[in-house]
Design an enzyme around this catalytic site. Structure first.
Site, mmCIF file in Angstrom:
data_model
loop_
_atom_site.group_PDB
_atom_site.id
_atom_site.type_symbol
_atom_site.label_atom_id
_atom_site.label_comp_id
_atom_site.label_asym_id
_atom_site.label_seq_id
_atom_site.Cartn_x
_atom_site.Cartn_y
_atom_site.Cartn_z
ATOM 1 C CB CYS A 1 -4.554 -41.100 89.578
ATOM 2 S SG CYS A 1 -6.281 -41.648 89.522
ATOM 3 C CG HIS B 1 -3.437 -43.904 85.470
ATOM 4 N ND1 HIS B 1 -2.877 -44.364 86.644
ATOM 5 C CD2 HIS B 1 -4.703 -43.568 85.773
ATOM 6 C CE1 HIS B 1 -3.774 -44.315 87.612
ATOM 7 N NE2 HIS B 1 -4.894 -43.831 87.109
ATOM 8 C CD GLU C 1 0.274 -45.365 85.690
ATOM 9 O OE1 GLU C 1 -0.804 -45.813 86.121
ATOM 10 O OE2 GLU C 1 0.481 -44.137 85.530
#
Length: 381
Positions: A265, A348, A350
């Site tokens: 990001c 993202h 994650e």
């Protein structure tokens, strides 16, 4: 309690506050997730943003201590069609209204979130202000216009870690003194995470992939990071305009000369700028958990979690190879360096919240770093 949302272009909406009296302002954006609101609320990348959820019903499963992504609620306000004040879930420890009220965040319900979302899609993300003070809508609009625009805004200093911390199985362990090269408590590759507003699930997954994880504030210099003798550097997510943090870009450029490095990001954007790319603001950003991303090498499509209002362009940088693109608008979603161990993604991997399609990014980073780490161990033996 009656509440007014005023936008900088003069548009306004009337709704109700479900958190009591208050007022707040920020950039109004929309998120397309159907759940995951607690992770969204605590994501530092949403700093000074008021999040409108497109799914109409929020709060039905409450909140709990396990699902937070930072130490506090980060959004400037939360806008929903309808808030459920009485949750039903065995993990819930509080309701959504209680959680926002305890953190001093304004919650707005009862407006037409479809109309607000469509307005943002047509006209772009814009500054907004919510007030329960009984003011005229024109007065609330005037307050929105007084807010600083997101472009050119440095928000990293508001969300970065106040001091270094080790990430352990129990969460962050803040250090009372500046760390030195002997700070690493275990065996395994050492990664320094520069915390621009890091989501905790990034740190959890780095540790799950075998790393010792030390996070440092965004103001930490390249020289101080080198003194920690890391095996790799990781650049976290974060809020605001990447071009507004030139010191972070300079530090990134210095570290990229010596270490395996990865970014997510804002970290992706800083790497792109440090290596010669440019940045620009998206019309209404990418915020949600259903964005399709295509890997240019394999053709595989991953559904990704995303939260960013800016993007980078590295098409004119000969040393960088684009690896991923967003299928909605063909913006850059990932790149690697042609000769150095450098990799980054805009989305993202994650998740938290969102799908896990792209979490192989952490495994790829681990393979990249562990290869050079194993060689170093063998040479020193």
């Amino acid at each position: 309690m009656r509440a007014i949302l005023g936008l900088e272009d003069g548009t306004w909406f009337q709704g109700r506050s479900f958190t009591g009296p208050g007022e707040s302002g920020g950039e109004v954006i929309f998120n397309t997730g159907m759940c995951g609101y607690q992770e969204i609320l605590t994501d530092p990348s949403y700093r000074r943003q008021m999040v409108c959820m497109t799914y109409p019903h929020m709060g039905n499963y409450g909140v709990n201590p396990e699902d937070i992504e930072s130490s506090r609620v980060q959004v400037a306000g939360f806008i929903v069609k309808e808030c459920c004040p009485v949750p039903s879930n065995f993990r819930s420890t509080a309701s959504l209204p209680e959680y926002l009220r305890d953190n001093g965040i304004v919650g707005l319900e009862g407006i037409d979130t479809r109309a607000l979302t469509r307005h943002i899609r047509i006209h772009g993300a814009m500054r907004g202000y919510v007030s329960t003070r009984g003011e005229e809508p024109t007065d609330v609009v005037a307050k929105a216009r007084e807010l600083p625009p997101m472009q050119g805004l440095n928000l990293v200093h508001e969300v970065t870690a106040p001091r270094p911390y080790l990430w352990t199985g129990q969460g962050p362990h803040y250090l009372d003194m500046d760390p030195g090269p002997d700070i690493w408590p275990e065996t395994g590759p050492r990664v320094v995470v520069i915390d621009y507003g890091a989501k905790w699930n990034i740190l959890r997954l780095l540790r799950a992939n075998g790393f010792q994880v030390l996070a440092v504030p965004s103001s930490t210099t390249a020289q101080d990071i080198k003194a920690l003798h890391p095996d790799a550097v990781f650049l976290s997510n974060g809020p605001g305009d990447p071009a507004a943090v030139p010191d972070c870009i300079h530090t990134t450029a210095l570290l990229a000369e010596e270490y395996p490095i990865a970014g997510i990001c804002l970290g992706h954007q800083l790497l792109g700028l440090a290596l010669g790319g440019t940045s620009f603001k998206l019309k209404f950003g990418h915020h949600g958990v259903n964005h399709p991303v295509k890997c240019l090498r394999t053709g595989q499509i991953d559904i990704s979690s995303q939260n960013h209002g800016f993007c980078v362009d590295v098409s004119n940088v000969d040393t960088l190879k684009q690896t991923h693109v967003n299928l909605n608008d063909n913006t850059l979603e990932g790149f690697v360096h042609s000769t150095k161990p450098i990799m980054a993604v805009q989305h993202h991997p994650e998740a938290a919240p969102g799908p896990h399609d792209a979490n192989s990014f952490f495994q790829a980073f681990a393979r990249m770093v562990k290869g050079s780490w194993t060689q170093k161990v063998e040479l020193s033996a």
